[in-house]
Scaffold this motif. Structure first.
Motif, short mmCIF file in Angstrom:
data_model
loop_
_atom_site.label_atom_id
_atom_site.label_comp_id
_atom_site.label_asym_id
_atom_site.label_seq_id
_atom_site.Cartn_x
_atom_site.Cartn_y
_atom_site.Cartn_z
N GLU A 40 -13.21 -21.05 -8.59
CA GLU A 40 -13.38 -21.47 -9.87
C GLU A 40 -13.44 -20.28 -10.92
OE1 GLU A 40 -12.74 -24.36 -11.21
OE2 GLU A 40 -12.24 -25.39 -9.29
N GLN A 41 -14.22 -19.34 -10.37
CA GLN A 41 -14.63 -18.12 -11.27
C GLN A 41 -13.39 -17.34 -11.35
OE1 GLN A 41 -18.21 -16.29 -10.26
NE2 GLN A 41 -18.25 -15.28 -12.34
N TRP A 42 -12.47 -17.04 -10.26
CA TRP A 42 -11.85 -15.78 -10.18
C TRP A 42 -10.38 -16.10 -10.00
CZ3 TRP A 42 -14.51 -12.75 -12.73
CH2 TRP A 42 -15.77 -12.49 -12.79
N SER A 43 -10.17 -17.13 -9.43
CA SER A 43 -8.58 -17.19 -8.64
C SER A 43 -7.61 -17.50 -9.85
CB SER A 43 -8.75 -18.84 -7.79
OG SER A 43 -7.34 -18.52 -7.11
N ILE A 44 -6.47 -16.95 -9.63
CA ILE A 44 -5.37 -17.13 -10.53
C ILE A 44 -4.12 -17.09 -9.96
CG2 ILE A 44 -6.51 -15.76 -12.63
CD1 ILE A 44 -4.59 -13.46 -11.87
N PRO A 45 -3.02 -17.53 -10.33
CA PRO A 45 -1.71 -17.40 -9.78
C PRO A 45 -1.34 -16.04 -9.42
CG PRO A 45 -1.41 -18.84 -11.75
CD PRO A 45 -2.98 -18.00 -11.90
N ALA A 46 -0.39 -15.99 -8.59
CA ALA A 46 -0.07 -14.69 -7.89
C ALA A 46 1.30 -14.40 -7.83
CB ALA A 46 -0.44 -14.14 -6.66
N PRO A 47 2.00 -13.45 -8.13
CA PRO A 47 3.40 -13.17 -7.99
C PRO A 47 3.90 -13.25 -6.33
CG PRO A 47 2.40 -11.12 -8.61
CD PRO A 47 1.34 -12.17 -8.48
N GLY A 48 4.88 -14.15 -6.12
CA GLY A 48 5.14 -14.19 -4.83
C GLY A 48 6.05 -13.05 -4.14
N ARG A 49 6.78 -11.98 -5.19
CA ARG A 49 7.46 -10.94 -4.85
C ARG A 49 6.90 -10.05 -3.86
NH1 ARG A 49 12.43 -8.65 -6.36
NH2 ARG A 49 12.66 -10.16 -7.89
N PRO A 50 5.69 -9.39 -4.12
CA PRO A 50 5.11 -8.35 -3.32
C PRO A 50 5.03 -8.99 -1.84
CG PRO A 50 3.93 -8.46 -5.28
CD PRO A 50 4.77 -9.94 -5.36
N LEU A 51 4.53 -10.36 -1.42
CA LEU A 51 4.48 -10.42 -0.40
C LEU A 51 5.76 -10.48 0.34
CD1 LEU A 51 2.02 -13.65 -0.61
CD2 LEU A 51 1.78 -11.53 0.70
N PHE A 52 6.88 -11.05 -0.26
CA PHE A 52 8.33 -10.89 0.36
C PHE A 52 8.72 -9.59 0.63
CE2 PHE A 52 8.44 -15.64 -1.34
CZ PHE A 52 9.15 -16.19 -0.32
N GLU A 53 8.40 -8.59 -0.37
CA GLU A 53 8.99 -7.23 -0.20
C GLU A 53 8.15 -6.87 1.11
OE1 GLU A 53 9.81 -6.05 -4.57
OE2 GLU A 53 7.84 -6.14 -4.03
N ALA A 54 6.89 -7.02 1.40
CA ALA A 54 6.20 -6.47 2.36
C ALA A 54 6.36 -7.27 3.52
CB ALA A 54 4.56 -6.85 2.15
N ALA A 55 6.90 -8.71 3.59
CA ALA A 55 7.37 -9.17 4.73
C ALA A 55 8.72 -8.55 5.46
CB ALA A 55 7.59 -10.61 4.78
N ALA A 56 9.47 -7.99 4.60
CA ALA A 56 10.98 -7.33 4.79
C ALA A 56 10.80 -5.91 4.94
CB ALA A 56 11.82 -7.83 3.88
N ALA A 57 9.63 -5.47 4.97
CA ALA A 57 9.43 -3.81 4.70
C ALA A 57 10.21 -3.08 5.99
CB ALA A 57 7.99 -3.45 4.70
N ASN A 58 9.87 -3.93 7.23
CA ASN A 58 10.36 -2.86 8.58
C ASN A 58 11.63 -2.95 8.60
OD1 ASN A 58 7.88 -1.80 9.09
ND2 ASN A 58 7.09 -3.80 10.01
N PHE A 59 12.30 -3.92 7.86
CA PHE A 59 13.69 -4.12 7.90
C PHE A 59 14.57 -3.72 6.88
CE2 PHE A 59 11.66 -7.72 9.89
CZ PHE A 59 12.05 -7.73 11.00
N SER A 60 13.83 -2.77 5.99
CA SER A 60 14.42 -2.04 4.92
C SER A 60 14.20 -0.50 5.01
CB SER A 60 13.81 -2.87 3.42
OG SER A 60 14.22 -2.12 2.33
N MET A 61 15.22 0.04 4.55
CA MET A 61 15.18 1.66 4.69
C MET A 61 14.34 2.13 3.43
SD MET A 61 18.21 4.39 4.91
CE MET A 61 18.89 3.77 6.44
N HIS A 62 14.50 1.54 2.45
CA HIS A 62 13.90 2.05 1.05
C HIS A 62 12.82 0.95 0.75
CE1 HIS A 62 16.49 5.58 1.09
NE2 HIS A 62 17.40 4.65 1.29
N SER A 63 12.06 0.33 1.32
CA SER A 63 10.99 -0.72 1.13
C SER A 63 9.99 -0.11 0.28
CB SER A 63 10.27 -1.30 2.32
OG SER A 63 9.21 -2.06 1.81
N PRO A 64 9.67 -0.93 -0.96
CA PRO A 64 8.63 -0.68 -1.85
C PRO A 64 7.09 -0.62 -1.07
CG PRO A 64 9.59 -2.82 -2.47
CD PRO A 64 10.46 -2.21 -1.50
#
Length: 266
Positions: free
Chosen positions: A165-189
């Protein structure tokens, strides 16, 4: 203890507002540091505003966040110490690898490129985002039950709900998708320069009960740094979960970080 007002920049992760670092900011300022906790790009100044305007948070990826904190660092008189939690820990590692920080502490840091373990609990904790591919471009909120699973499993239900209740906010999904694909991407962020021999010291902190970033991810991250001669150390709190930076035991973690910083002259 620092004898100068060395800058310390705290970097939050997904689903937590920057103001969740407020106790740490106060604690580090009392210890002699100049501490601040700027939010991610698009994150409003308050929790209530962030919940009311998830569209401002949506679709910001790892590179956006790195650029945002790079600009914040450029405004400081000297290179800061970076302390990040979860995805904020990954961002701290990236900035340290780019020689933009004097040292860094990555607490339950999200997995970087090259880290292979993907425990089932981590998949479960991030399912609210991955269940819909369109969430890559959205900001996603957690329910109190989902927060309890991914953050508050090592504290009481009452405390978990209060933190939500005190601290939780919505989060962007993009970083999670980028991290999940990292090992399949030569230039992953999500790639980090783990071979940098000239960077400042790095402390990896892990909670032994963490479901979102389990021990296997942090120990595998440590191995990614094995070819660097720069200081890389690991500290475990075996009874703590992903909420270790904001629950009732936060000061134990903060004091351990202060001791480590003093040990390395930071």
């Amino acid at each position: 203890m620092s004898t100068k007002a060395t800058p310390v920049v705290f970097i939050h992760g997904l689903w937590l507002h920057a103001t969740s670092w407020a106790p740490w900011v106060d604690h580090f300022q009392r210890a002699g540091y100049h501490a601040s906790a700027p939010g991610w790009p698009g994150v409003p100044d308050t929790v209530l505003e962030a919940r009311a305007h998830p569209e401002s948070i949506a679709d910001h990826g790892i590179d956006d966040v790195v650029e945002h904190y790079t600009a914040a660092i450029a405004s400081l008189p000297v290179a800061p110490i970076l302390i990040g939690h979860s995805f904020g820990g990954m961002i701290a590692e990236k900035l340290l690898g780019l020689d933009l920080a004097a040292g860094a502490v990555a607490i339950d840091a999200a997995q970087i490129k090259g880290v292979l373990p993907l425990p089932l609990s981590a998949l479960h904790a991030t399912l609210p985002v991955f269940r819909n591919p369109a969430n890559k471009h959205r900001a996603v909120s957690l329910t109190s039950d989902q927060f309890r699973y991914g953050f508050g499993n090592a504290v009481s239900r009452e405390e978990s709900d209060a933190l939500y209740e005190q601290w939780s906010i919505p989060a962007p999904g993009r970083p999670l998708f980028e991290a999940a694909a990292a090992n399949f991407s030569m230039h992953s962020p999500a790639a980090v320069n783990t071979h940098n021999d000239h960077r400042g010291p790095l402390l990896l902190v892990m909670g032994g009960q963490d479901r979102t970033v389990p021990e296997a991810i942090t120990t595998a991250t440590l191995k990614q740094y094995r070819h660097s001669s720069a200081v890389t150390e690991l500290l475990e709190f075996d009874d703590r979960g992903h909420s270790l930076t904001l629950d009732h035991g936060w000061m134990e973690v903060a004091d351990a970080v202060l001791i480590w910083l003093e040990k390395h002259g930071l």
